[in-house]
Design an enzyme around this catalytic site. Structure first.
Site, PDB file in Angstrom:
ATOM      1  N   CYS A   2      37.512  58.546  41.487  1.00  0.00           N
ATOM      2  CA  CYS A   2      37.607  59.944  41.915  1.00  0.00           C
ATOM      3  C   CYS A   2      39.013  60.520  41.750  1.00  0.00           C
ATOM      4  CB  CYS A   2      37.240  60.066  43.382  1.00  0.00           C
ATOM      5  SG  CYS A   2      35.584  59.502  43.728  1.00  0.00           S
ATOM      6  N   ARG A  27      40.730  58.110  34.474  1.00  0.00           N
ATOM      7  CA  ARG A  27      40.483  57.241  35.628  1.00  0.00           C
ATOM      8  C   ARG A  27      39.041  56.762  35.681  1.00  0.00           C
ATOM      9  NH1 ARG A  27      44.230  58.240  39.943  1.00  0.00           N
ATOM     10  NH2 ARG A  27      42.612  57.841  41.485  1.00  0.00           N
ATOM     11  N   TRP A  74      33.419  59.522  41.111  1.00  0.00           N
ATOM     12  CA  TRP A  74      32.904  58.227  40.659  1.00  0.00           C
ATOM     13  C   TRP A  74      31.966  57.775  41.772  1.00  0.00           C
ATOM     14  CZ3 TRP A  74      33.189  53.000  42.184  1.00  0.00           C
ATOM     15  CH2 TRP A  74      32.911  52.060  41.184  1.00  0.00           C
ATOM     16  N   ASN A 100      38.532  62.147  48.166  1.00  0.00           N
ATOM     17  CA  ASN A 100      38.602  60.787  47.601  1.00  0.00           C
ATOM     18  C   ASN A 100      38.581  59.817  48.766  1.00  0.00           C
ATOM     19  OD1 ASN A 100      39.008  61.822  45.092  1.00  0.00           O
ATOM     20  ND2 ASN A 100      41.065  60.978  44.808  1.00  0.00           N
ATOM     21  N   GLY A 101      37.966  58.654  48.580  1.00  0.00           N
ATOM     22  CA  GLY A 101      37.944  57.638  49.636  1.00  0.00           C
ATOM     23  C   GLY A 101      36.539  57.457  50.182  1.00  0.00           C
ATOM     24  N   GLU A 483      40.787  36.698  30.667  1.00  0.00           N
ATOM     25  CA  GLU A 483      41.164  38.075  30.331  1.00  0.00           C
ATOM     26  C   GLU A 483      40.435  38.538  29.062  1.00  0.00           C
ATOM     27  OE1 GLU A 483      42.359  40.494  31.682  1.00  0.00           O
ATOM     28  OE2 GLU A 483      43.068  41.792  30.085  1.00  0.00           O
ATOM     29  N   LYS A 487      37.811  41.717  28.797  1.00  0.00           N
ATOM     30  CA  LYS A 487      37.935  42.817  27.834  1.00  0.00           C
ATOM     31  C   LYS A 487      36.607  43.027  27.102  1.00  0.00           C
ATOM     32  CE  LYS A 487      40.756  44.160  29.113  1.00  0.00           C
ATOM     33  NZ  LYS A 487      41.857  44.073  30.010  1.00  0.00           N
ATOM     34  N   GLU A 490      33.825  44.574  29.464  1.00  0.00           N
ATOM     35  CA  GLU A 490      33.925  45.955  29.928  1.00  0.00           C
ATOM     36  C   GLU A 490      33.780  46.997  28.842  1.00  0.00           C
ATOM     37  OE1 GLU A 490      37.560  46.880  32.011  1.00  0.00           O
ATOM     38  OE2 GLU A 490      38.684  45.448  30.842  1.00  0.00           O
ATOM     39  N   HIS A 506      30.271  19.888  33.103  1.00  0.00           N
ATOM     40  CA  HIS A 506      29.789  19.792  34.490  1.00  0.00           C
ATOM     41  C   HIS A 506      28.707  20.834  34.790  1.00  0.00           C
ATOM     42  CE1 HIS A 506      32.847  16.844  35.355  1.00  0.00           C
ATOM     43  NE2 HIS A 506      33.753  17.647  34.791  1.00  0.00           N
ATOM     44  N   LYS A 605      39.473  53.697  35.882  1.00  0.00           N
ATOM     45  CA  LYS A 605      40.803  53.183  35.564  1.00  0.00           C
ATOM     46  C   LYS A 605      41.551  52.792  36.835  1.00  0.00           C
ATOM     47  CE  LYS A 605      44.438  52.271  33.138  1.00  0.00           C
ATOM     48  NZ  LYS A 605      44.363  50.924  32.566  1.00  0.00           N
TER      49      LYS A 605
HETATM   50  C1  F6R Z   1      40.504  45.687  33.165  1.00  0.00           C
HETATM   51  C2  F6R Z   1      41.115  46.567  34.126  1.00  0.00           C
HETATM   52  C3  F6R Z   1      40.924  46.279  35.586  1.00  0.00           C
HETATM   53  C4  F6R Z   1      42.265  46.445  36.322  1.00  0.00           C
HETATM   54  C5  F6R Z   1      42.059  46.322  37.847  1.00  0.00           C
HETATM   55  C6  F6R Z   1      43.348  46.412  38.605  1.00  0.00           C
HETATM   56  O1  F6R Z   1      40.774  46.079  31.860  1.00  0.00           O
HETATM   57  O2  F6R Z   1      41.752  47.507  33.777  1.00  0.00           O
HETATM   58  O3  F6R Z   1      40.397  45.025  35.800  1.00  0.00           O
HETATM   59  O4  F6R Z   1      43.149  45.479  35.871  1.00  0.00           O
HETATM   60  O5  F6R Z   1      41.193  47.353  38.284  1.00  0.00           O
HETATM   61  O6  F6R Z   1      44.018  47.603  38.347  1.00  0.00           O
HETATM   62  P1  F6R Z   1      45.566  47.776  38.657  1.00  0.00           P
HETATM   63  O7  F6R Z   1      46.307  46.843  37.776  1.00  0.00           O
HETATM   64  O8  F6R Z   1      45.847  49.210  38.358  1.00  0.00           O
HETATM   65  O9  F6R Z   1      45.743  47.439  40.104  1.00  0.00           O
END
Ligand code: F6R
Length: 610
Positions: A2, A27, A74, A100-101, A483, A487, A490, A506, A605
């Site tokens: 949001c 975001r 969102w 927001n929240g 990681e 990627k 997502e 295992h 984001k």
């Molecule tokens: C993955 C991604 C998320 C962020 C996570 C933490 O590509 O972007 O997993 O890493 O939401 O976000 P920050 O680093 O902003 O606290």
């Protein structure tokens, strides 16, 4: 997640809101809306989907209004549709709010309001705020807001307007960021939950703290607390006139940010390393020397990609600085008995500096009187302001929902911090020098990966058709695999599982077949031979194998179906070429699978709810 944007000034306020909301698009959101006051009536526009859908509903020509509030939603409570999109109104449509929240006691309040005859239009928790404001309204917007805030539980950042107060916006915050920008010369006030919405402007800004209420009325702004005491806020300058979000010729922000990494890695260490002394210095790290030398326990907390950086740092802090370190998923911290001693350092890692789970974890650490340090990309972010000390990534705005350049910058900074602490302990000058010398070669090694992007794209074509893929690595290559899998998940929506290769036997090996390929990270010399054995087991079960390996490795080409050769480097730094190659791989798979890379489904984001 949001986003709030509000405007009071002489420009077309709805247009200003649309522009502000566009800057918040990165975001992640699923609906948007704007409310304004026209001829002492509230008007509003809402649309599910993109801001462009909202824009199509608005005929700006006839709407030259001074005041408006907007929101990108969102979905949390209720589906993503027009009805649940903000702004929300009270029943009589006198008050409009954006929020927001999460209101934790919304169900109790909603029941009570319904019993009193209030009729609700949406399924959201936010609508309760508008109805409650209406119940409490007695001609004074500030008094009304104070009374309402005392009845609400949970986190909130709100902005509200009332049809009878056409020159006023009230906003308030509790555990959710809100910043107000103003330009004295132009008599303009801008409100947002995210500083990025002010990009391209030079403004004076103030950040609201918990339970602070700002009253913007014509040319004035007043901030008070719940006790109605005036708060004198520190004015800060935002100079972003010459900055903009642009793809700079790249098809997607994600690709642009992947390609920025040779530069961003360099920016993370420039001015901080002194190779000839084997030393590291940070600009503003003011912990006392005695505390730094006595740290006996580090707890790193973060979410998602930032958590993967924490896992890598844990290994390195323990290996090089000999400090017991744990990496904690921020959303899980509250369920733990956090063992904090006077010599514990808690480090929060966050690109945005606004992640609600990380903020909650930090609060817990502060309650336990731990010393706190943040590693963040966004200066002035909530997390940076909450911690005693901060180290900034200097990676520039990360716009893509998928974090890429922030990850490699985080690892760079964490490695520097490890050297910094290790050199105050047992690490010798020579070891520091050798590491820093090698680190300086990293941007070039990453550049070489970017140069083989067409080869990575070719390989991606072969693997893009699979719905399930295993990612394997050991030691530092295990978080690298985690990681890489994140990627792919997502942006490609492929079910990607990451495992430490030794664990496959295992249980998970049962899933390996011709239909489930394996992507393996072998650039770590320490784990190379063991990785070959694990891959033999996968091969024996018919799996297609794609390996990311260093140029001078032997034997892997006989096992793997495909190998992407990376520049050779020391084990710790092999994460960089491997991760960047994996980012490109995920990107190309997503391109082939035709997903919406700039707006991946269900994602935000900046995750500002717990
Ligand atoms: C993955 C991604 C998320 C962020 C996570 C933490 O590509 O972007 O997993 O890493 O939401 O976000 P920050 O680093 O902003 O606290």
């Amino acid at each position: 997640m949001c986003g709030i944007f509000g405007y009071l000034g002489k420009k077309n306020s709805i247009k200003a809101c649309l522009n502000g909301l566009k800057l918040l698009e990165y975001r992640g959101y699923d609906s948007a809306g704007i409310a304004a006051i026209k001829n002492n009536r509230l008007i509003n526009f809402k649309a599910s989907g993109k801001i462009s859908s909202l824009e199509k509903k608005i005929h700006l020509k006839h709407l030259n209004l001074d005041i408006a509030i907007g929101h990108t939603r969102w979905a949390t409570h209720g589906k993503a549709n027009d009805k649940n999109a903000h702004p929300h109104f009270d029943e009589k449509k006198h008050i409009a709010i954006v929020h927001n929240g999460i209101i934790e006691n919304y169900d109790v309040l909603k029941k009570d309001l319904k019993d009193k005859g209030f009729k609700f239009r949406s399924e959201t928790d936010s609508e309760v705020i508008a109805q409650l404001l209406s119940k409490n309204y007695k001609n004074d917007l500030l008094e009304t807001t104070i009374k309402t805030l005392t009845e609400l539980k949970g986190s909130l950042a709100i902005a509200l307007i009332h049809k009878n107060h056409p020159n006023e916006i009230v906003c308030a915050t509790r555990e959710s960021p809100l910043v107000i920008g103003f330009d004295d010369k132009k008599n303009e006030f801008l409100i947002s939950s995210d500083l990025n919405a002010f990009l391209g402007r030079n403004l004076n800004v103030i950040f609201l703290k918990n339970d602070e209420i700002a009253h913007i009325k014509q040319k004035e702004i007043k901030v008070i607390n719940l006790k109605k005491q005036i708060i004198f806020k520190k004015l800060e300058k935002l100079n972003s006139k010459n900055q903009n979000f642009s793809k700079k010729g790249f098809k997607h922000y994600l690709l642009k940010e992947i390609f920025e990494q040779p530069l961003t890695i360099q920016k993370a260490y420039l001015g901080r390393i002194f190779e000839e002394k084997g030393q590291v210095e940070f600009e503003h790290l003011n912990f006392t020397k005695s505390f730094l030398s006595q740290i006996d326990n580090i707890i790193i907390t973060a979410c998602g990609t930032s958590y993967h950086a924490a896992l890598i740092a844990k290994t390195y802090f323990e290996e090089k600085a000999n400090i017991l370190t744990s990496a904690e998923i921020a959303s899980e911290m509250r369920f733990k008995n956090l063992l904090v001693t006077p010599n514990t350092l808690v480090i929060a890692i966050s690109q945005s500096g606004e992640t609600a789970d990380t903020i909650a974890a930090l609060k817990l650490a502060k309650e336990k009187k731990a010393k706190t340090l943040s590693i963040v990309n966004v200066q002035n972010s909530t997390i940076a302001r909450m911690t005693e000390e901060s180290i900034f990534l200097k990676a520039g705005p990360e716009r893509s929902v998928c974090s890429t350049k922030a990850f490699t910058s985080q690892i760079t900074v964490l490695y520097l911090l490890a050297i910094y602490l290790a050199r105050q302990r047992s690490m010798q000058k020579k070891e520091g020098m050798l590491f820093l010398k090698e680190l300086k070669k990293t941007p070039n090694k990453v550049r070489k990966v970017l140069q083989i992007s067409s080869l990575i794209k070719e390989k991606a074509k072969k693997y893009a058709k699979f719905e399930n893929i295993f990612f394997l690595g050991r030691n530092l290559m295990f978080p690298t695999a985690l990681e890489a899998a994140l990627k792919l998940k997502e942006i490609s929506y492929v079910n990607a599982n990451a495992y430490p290769a030794g664990e496959m036997k295992h249980g998970p090996l049962a899933l390996i077949s011709q239909k489930v390929p394996v992507i393996a990270f072998l650039a770590n010399k320490k784990t190379y031979d063991k990785m070959l054995s694990s891959l033999m087991e996968a091969k024996a079960r018919g799996a297609l194998i794609l390996a990311f390996a260093s140029k001078n490795s032997y034997g892997i080409e006989d096992i793997a179906d495909d190998v992407i050769w990376l520049e050779n480097t020391i084990d710790e730094l092999s994460i960089f070429p491997s991760s960047v190659a994996a980012q490109l791989f995920a990107y190309f798979v997503a391109v082939i699978r035709k997903t919406d890379i700039d707006h991946p489904r269900n994602l935000a984001k900046s995750v500002t709810v717990e």
